[in-house]
Design a protein around this motif. Sequence first.
Motif, PDB file in Angstrom:
ATOM      1  N   GLY A  82      -4.148   2.734   5.807  1.00  0.00           N
ATOM      2  CA  GLY A  82      -5.507   2.295   4.804  1.00  0.00           C
ATOM      3  C   GLY A  82      -5.226   2.260   3.168  1.00  0.00           C
ATOM      4  O   GLY A  82      -5.888   1.168   2.895  1.00  0.00           O
ATOM      5  N   SER A  89      -2.528   1.535   2.076  1.00  0.00           N
ATOM      6  CA  SER A  89      -1.786   0.359   1.694  1.00  0.00           C
ATOM      7  C   SER A  89      -2.346  -0.931   1.177  1.00  0.00           C
ATOM      8  O   SER A  89      -1.810  -1.782   0.352  1.00  0.00           O
ATOM      9  N   CYS A  90      -3.633  -1.339   1.817  1.00  0.00           N
ATOM     10  CA  CYS A  90      -4.181  -2.365   1.363  1.00  0.00           C
ATOM     11  C   CYS A  90      -5.679  -2.580   2.038  1.00  0.00           C
ATOM     12  O   CYS A  90      -5.698  -1.789   2.965  1.00  0.00           O
ATOM     13  N   PRO A  91      -6.549  -3.082   1.109  1.00  0.00           N
ATOM     14  CA  PRO A  91      -7.998  -3.070   1.735  1.00  0.00           C
ATOM     15  C   PRO A  91      -7.848  -3.723   3.167  1.00  0.00           C
ATOM     16  O   PRO A  91      -8.977  -3.016   3.934  1.00  0.00           O
ATOM     17  N   LEU A  99      -6.172  -3.505   5.810  1.00  0.00           N
ATOM     18  CA  LEU A  99      -5.850  -2.420   6.605  1.00  0.00           C
ATOM     19  C   LEU A  99      -6.933  -1.196   6.708  1.00  0.00           C
ATOM     20  O   LEU A  99      -7.043  -0.746   7.723  1.00  0.00           O
ATOM     21  N   ASN A 100      -7.387  -0.956   5.422  1.00  0.00           N
ATOM     22  CA  ASN A 100      -8.304   0.095   5.192  1.00  0.00           C
ATOM     23  C   ASN A 100      -9.510  -0.312   6.276  1.00  0.00           C
ATOM     24  O   ASN A 100      -9.737   0.644   6.764  1.00  0.00           O
ATOM     25  N   VAL A 145       2.976   5.523   1.841  1.00  0.00           N
ATOM     26  CA  VAL A 145       2.264   4.299   1.509  1.00  0.00           C
ATOM     27  C   VAL A 145       3.129   3.361   1.067  1.00  0.00           C
ATOM     28  O   VAL A 145       3.150   1.963   1.589  1.00  0.00           O
ATOM     29  N   VAL A 159       5.194   1.752   4.084  1.00  0.00           N
ATOM     30  CA  VAL A 159       4.167   0.849   4.714  1.00  0.00           C
ATOM     31  C   VAL A 159       4.256  -0.584   4.058  1.00  0.00           C
ATOM     32  O   VAL A 159       4.320  -1.615   4.637  1.00  0.00           O
ATOM     33  N   ARG A 160       3.996  -0.542   2.737  1.00  0.00           N
ATOM     34  CA  ARG A 160       3.872  -1.812   2.098  1.00  0.00           C
ATOM     35  C   ARG A 160       5.161  -2.529   2.140  1.00  0.00           C
ATOM     36  O   ARG A 160       5.127  -3.757   2.282  1.00  0.00           O
ATOM     37  N   ILE A 174       3.346  -5.774   2.378  1.00  0.00           N
ATOM     38  CA  ILE A 174       1.971  -5.863   2.238  1.00  0.00           C
ATOM     39  C   ILE A 174       1.962  -6.067   0.518  1.00  0.00           C
ATOM     40  O   ILE A 174       2.363  -5.373  -0.045  1.00  0.00           O
ATOM     41  N   GLU A 175       1.119  -6.888   0.234  1.00  0.00           N
ATOM     42  CA  GLU A 175       0.806  -7.156  -1.205  1.00  0.00           C
ATOM     43  C   GLU A 175      -0.335  -6.278  -1.377  1.00  0.00           C
ATOM     44  O   GLU A 175      -1.439  -6.143  -0.780  1.00  0.00           O
ATOM     45  N   ASN A 176      -0.188  -5.293  -2.460  1.00  0.00           N
ATOM     46  CA  ASN A 176      -1.295  -4.408  -2.749  1.00  0.00           C
ATOM     47  C   ASN A 176      -2.270  -5.106  -3.562  1.00  0.00           C
ATOM     48  O   ASN A 176      -2.270  -5.177  -4.957  1.00  0.00           O
ATOM     49  N   ASP A 177      -3.262  -5.622  -3.024  1.00  0.00           N
ATOM     50  CA  ASP A 177      -4.428  -6.176  -3.638  1.00  0.00           C
ATOM     51  C   ASP A 177      -5.609  -5.214  -3.923  1.00  0.00           C
ATOM     52  O   ASP A 177      -6.726  -5.642  -4.291  1.00  0.00           O
ATOM     53  N   TYR A 178      -5.273  -4.072  -4.261  1.00  0.00           N
ATOM     54  CA  TYR A 178      -6.288  -2.981  -4.888  1.00  0.00           C
ATOM     55  C   TYR A 178      -6.353  -3.202  -6.343  1.00  0.00           C
ATOM     56  O   TYR A 178      -5.210  -3.404  -6.819  1.00  0.00           O
ATOM     57  N   VAL A 183      -9.621   5.199  -3.255  1.00  0.00           N
ATOM     58  CA  VAL A 183      -9.190   5.350  -1.791  1.00  0.00           C
ATOM     59  C   VAL A 183      -8.434   6.365  -1.506  1.00  0.00           C
ATOM     60  O   VAL A 183      -8.424   7.297  -0.660  1.00  0.00           O
ATOM     61  N   HIS A 221      -8.918   9.915   0.628  1.00  0.00           N
ATOM     62  CA  HIS A 221      -8.276  10.431   1.678  1.00  0.00           C
ATOM     63  C   HIS A 221      -7.221  11.738   1.414  1.00  0.00           C
ATOM     64  O   HIS A 221      -6.408  11.973   2.081  1.00  0.00           O
TER      65      HIS A 221
END
Lengths: 217, 163
Positions: free
Chosen positions: A35, A37-39, A41-42, B125, B128-129, B134-138, B146, B150
């Motif tokens: 979760g 790792s990116c929105p 998947l979250n 994390v 996983v990326r 996975i591009e972290n677009d947060y 987030v 958690h």
Amino acid sequence: MPSDICGSSLLLALPDDIFPVITSSLSPRDVCSLGISCPGLNDVVSSDKVWFAQCNKLGILLPLSTLIEWRKGVSSYKALCRFLVNIHPLMGIWVDKHPKFGNVVYVMPGFLSVVGCRIIHEKIGPLYLEDGPILWRPVFEIICKYDGSTTFFLHGKERGAEYVYPGFIKSVDRNCNVLLLEVEPMDQRDEIDKDVPQNWTERPFIHLCSDDRQKLL
Amino acid sequence: MAAETGTPTTLTLKSNDDELFSVAESAAILSVTIRNMVEDGCAGGVIPLDNVDGKTLASVITYMNGISAIPADEEKKKSYRDKFLSDKDFETLADMVLAANYLNMSCLMDAVSAKIAQVMEKKSVGWVRRKFGIENDYTPEEEAAVKEEHKWTFEGVETDDDN
């Protein structure tokens, strides 16, 4: 290993009902790593289905119907899971570090809470259970709040009346085998609070450990 | 049916890219989806499987044949499944879990899901990326929020990978 990279779209393409199956063999932590790792998947791993599977895996002591009942009092199964993860190591029977005192505390599920009860062994007659039911007294209760965090209450008695006193949980280690209750006098508080320590002055620290359970019980 | 007449019935399965596969009915009915079609009498001609491509279907059929050849011995079935999945890459596993879901094959579904979970187990994390590209677009604020939400899952657990 760039050649081994596979797009997140691969994960996101999986239907909703597959995620709970896959994540059921993962720990809450692993689910959260996905979760964080990116929105996208979250969103997927935040679903109640995923966390129901997590609760179900953890809540070995709770039947499914209880989980469904408890869900009504919290914001999500994720919140419920947070509570269960926290209190899980406490569940069960704890015995006094010094067997001669014979103290036994049984921590069991309440409603959206766990209750620690002391078996009043002093009142158990020579015939033990055949003599009558076990007498017990609640010692503490840990209540699950709406967001899955916890509130702690200590049970006590004052001038013949039952009271509960607010407290807090310092931390619960997953592999803990010592349960420690501490009561501190709070001079600046009102009369009720000042009376608390008196209930516990005989044994202000209660050490109970679960190792050698079978030997002692 | 097959068992009664003594001649094994063969079914023809068609993938969504029009590849045809012959498979013994006794093996194919491990899939509840296919079994229902057979029971409904739709199996006379070709069974179209619109959600499965030829490459994945070939793999699933290998599994069907392999597992149905093993007598009722859960240990042996398990070791067959482990061996069958051991050389599959993540992309193949993802295709197979979709196929198993569509074909309603619970034994394959559970095994593949567990295998996928194994890949993700105890990973950070960052891992996983990297692994899933996975591009972290947060935004940094969102990511912090987030993480905070958690935090409770991260107490007292170590990951295999440091970052």
